[in-house]
Scaffold this motif. Structure first.
Motif, PDB file in Angstrom:
ATOM      1  N   ALA A   6      63.861 -36.826 -43.803  1.00 43.70           N
ATOM      2  CA  ALA A   6      64.943 -37.578 -44.423  1.00 43.70           C
ATOM      3  C   ALA A   6      66.120 -37.551 -43.455  1.00 43.70           C
ATOM      4  CB  ALA A   6      65.341 -36.961 -45.759  1.00 43.70           C
ATOM      5  N   TYR A  23      70.047 -33.180 -49.937  1.00 41.59           N
ATOM      6  CA  TYR A  23      68.826 -33.993 -49.956  1.00 41.59           C
ATOM      7  C   TYR A  23      68.403 -34.285 -51.396  1.00 41.59           C
ATOM      8  CZ  TYR A  23      63.865 -35.041 -49.891  1.00 41.59           C
ATOM      9  OH  TYR A  23      62.636 -35.605 -50.121  1.00 41.59           O
ATOM     10  N   ASP A  24      68.391 -33.259 -52.248  1.00 47.53           N
ATOM     11  CA  ASP A  24      67.994 -33.451 -53.648  1.00 47.53           C
ATOM     12  C   ASP A  24      68.888 -34.486 -54.332  1.00 47.53           C
ATOM     13  OD1 ASP A  24      65.960 -31.592 -53.349  1.00 47.53           O
ATOM     14  OD2 ASP A  24      67.088 -29.953 -54.312  1.00 47.53           O
ATOM     15  N   PHE A  27      68.133 -37.940 -52.826  1.00 42.36           N
ATOM     16  CA  PHE A  27      66.825 -38.385 -53.293  1.00 42.36           C
ATOM     17  C   PHE A  27      66.923 -38.920 -54.719  1.00 42.36           C
ATOM     18  CE2 PHE A  27      62.517 -38.210 -54.814  1.00 42.36           C
ATOM     19  CZ  PHE A  27      61.761 -38.571 -53.706  1.00 42.36           C
ATOM     20  N   LEU A  31      66.566 -42.596 -53.712  1.00 40.37           N
ATOM     21  CA  LEU A  31      65.153 -42.755 -53.384  1.00 40.37           C
ATOM     22  C   LEU A  31      64.239 -42.779 -54.602  1.00 40.37           C
ATOM     23  CD1 LEU A  31      65.095 -40.410 -50.269  1.00 40.37           C
ATOM     24  CD2 LEU A  31      65.029 -42.908 -50.266  1.00 40.37           C
ATOM     25  N   GLU A  32      64.615 -42.102 -55.674  1.00 38.57           N
ATOM     26  CA  GLU A  32      63.773 -42.082 -56.875  1.00 38.57           C
ATOM     27  C   GLU A  32      63.900 -43.370 -57.677  1.00 38.57           C
ATOM     28  OE1 GLU A  32      62.906 -37.652 -58.452  1.00 38.57           O
ATOM     29  OE2 GLU A  32      64.846 -38.466 -58.958  1.00 38.57           O
ATOM     30  N   TYR A  80      64.073 -42.409 -45.666  1.00 35.14           N
ATOM     31  CA  TYR A  80      62.965 -41.476 -45.814  1.00 35.14           C
ATOM     32  C   TYR A  80      61.874 -41.947 -44.875  1.00 35.14           C
ATOM     33  CZ  TYR A  80      59.971 -38.152 -48.220  1.00 35.14           C
ATOM     34  OH  TYR A  80      59.173 -37.072 -48.524  1.00 35.14           O
ATOM     35  N   PRO A 109      61.995 -32.044 -45.468  1.00 36.00           N
ATOM     36  CA  PRO A 109      61.826 -31.610 -46.857  1.00 36.00           C
ATOM     37  C   PRO A 109      60.616 -30.713 -47.075  1.00 36.00           C
ATOM     38  CG  PRO A 109      61.310 -33.941 -46.632  1.00 36.00           C
ATOM     39  CD  PRO A 109      61.805 -33.480 -45.301  1.00 36.00           C
TER      40      PRO A 109
END
Length: 116
Positions: A6, A23-24, A27, A31-32, A80, A109
């Motif tokens: 990432a 990152y979490d 994401f 990204l989700e 990503y 990750p």
């Protein structure tokens, strides 16, 4: 099987734990969810152009990318990068060095660590 990185635009986290939290959050936010299409930020777009210049985004599954086109993996400030496992050593080293050149953060990750 793929190896993923990432890369995002923002301040470099102090350590791997802070990077993992960043990152979490990225994401979850970018990204989700496929609800909103957000164009890539300028530094991320420049990074992707340079990256696919070296490793073309062929879209046919024969290149280094596990799910081309890579440009489709770029929502806003984060990209990503799923790469084929066989090319991961070479491509991830280049992707991390290029991220540094562009002033971006590169995070692994799988190993939950910043890439130098």
């Amino acid at each position: 099987m793929s190896y993923d990185l990432a890369v995002w635009d923002g301040e470099r986290p102090r350590d791997d734990d802070e990077a993992g939290s960043a990152y979490d959050e990225l994401f979850a936010r970018h990204l989700e969810s496929d609800d909103t299409v957000v164009p890539p930020e300028p530094r991320i777009a420049a990074y992707i152009r340079a990256l696919v210049e070296r490793y073309p985004d062929d879209g046919g599954g024969r290149g280094v990318w596990a799910s081309p086109p890579v440009a489709d993996e770029v929502p806003g400030p984060v990209v990503y990068l799923p790469m084929s496992y066989g090319a991961a050593d070479e491509v991830s080293a280049y992707a991390a060095a290029l991220a540094r050149e562009h002033g971006l953060v590169c995070y692994d990750p799988q190993e939950e660590r910043l890439r130098p």
